[in-house]
Design a protein around this motif. Structure first.
Motif: not given
Length: 297
Positions: A142-144, A149-151, A70-74
């Motif tokens: 997931v592609i929305l 989509f990374s949440g 995992p990478a961070d949200a940024t």
């Protein structure tokens, strides 16, 4: 011509490609991952490889990088990198920017594979899709509405860790009976003592036990996908990873299980497809990540 570099960082190899906005790869390169794969050693190897792919000054405008964890949200920090040594909260984007002068963005490697398939592969005709990578573990993306989509905190898309049997085998995540425990390479080895390719070849030769195994495998995969379909109602589900090479033996059982478990209203026009980009999906998706981040595509 403005271009970006996409990088797929793996435990044994680092793949790189230089892409234009139309998806054409103008040059690619694969270098060994340093051993031990410490952050500093990997950074040095990537910087050297990037210099080979960026010979003309100002031709490359950004870097996208897929990491095995995992990478961070940024998209700045590699929080954990599986199979790499001493990787905990490594500010890899900052490091690469300092060394190359190029804006850099990170994402989980499965997310990059999903972006790649959505851009140039089996998912290019869909706005809403799931990618499931069946390999040593089970990853997902997931592609929305056409976007990854990374949440919350960038941690979404761990599709292999959903529960399908509360009393099943223990998972490294702390879960029990996760989808990964039934459809990964490790699961196949545990159940049969064989590699997926060996099992596929046996099925191809008409071996009844191998055929039965793949049918049960497809049933478990269908059970897991049923839950995801109800939540996300994708237009397409794309199956990638090494095990997808045996898809002809398990996809019919997957489809039958989905039809049995999912209401028609939730699976209308759903397509189940095999990934098209193979081991290039990671660098393709990493390049797309760079284009998206920089608003140049």
């Amino acid at each position: 011509m403005t271009q970006v570099i996409g990088i797929d960082l793996g435990g044994t190899a680092i793949k790189l490609g230089r892409f234009s906005a139309d998806g054409i790869c103008h040059q690619s390169l694969t270098v060994p991952t340093p051993q031990p794969a410490t952050p500093e050693a990997v950074l040095a190897a990537m910087v050297d490889a990037i210099s080979e792919l960026n010979p003309v000054e100002n031709a490359v405008k950004a870097i996208g990088l897929g990491t095995p964890g995992p990478a961070d949200a940024t998209g700045r920090i590699a929080r954990v990198a599986i199979n790499l040594k001493n990787w905990q909260n490594v500010p890899l984007a900052d490091w690469l920017e300092a060394k190359t002068g190029l804006p850099t963005i990170l994402a989980n490697d499965a997310n990059c594979a999903g972006l790649g398939e959505a851009w140039l592969g089996a998912g290019r005709h869909f706005n809403n899709l799931i990618l499931l990578t069946l390999g040593t573990g089970v990853g997902g993306a997931v592609i929305l509405d056409g976007k990854l989509f990374s949440g919350h905190q960038g941690a979404a898309g761990e599709l292999g860790l959903i529960t399908i049997n509360p009393d099943g085998p223990e998972c490294n995540s702390g879960n029990r009976g996760s989808l990964e425990q039934y459809v990964s390479v490790q699961a196949i080895r545990r159940e049969t003592g064989l590699e997926p390719l060996e099992l596929a070849n046996l099925a191809k030769s008409g071996d009844a036990k191998a055929i039965e195994y793949w049918q049960n495998y497809g049933r478990y995969l269908g059970i897991g996908l049923a839950s995801l379909i109800y939540v996300l109602t994708p237009e397409a589900i794309i199956i990638g990873g090494g095990i997808s090479a045996g898809a002809e033996f398990f996809l019919p059982a997957v489809i039958a299980e989905i039809e049995r478990r999912v209401l028609p209203s939730s699976r209308e026009d759903l397509q189940l497809l095999v990934a098209e980009l193979g081991n290039q999906a990671g660098i393709v998706g990493a390049a797309k990540l760079a284009w998206i981040k920089c608003n140049w595509a």
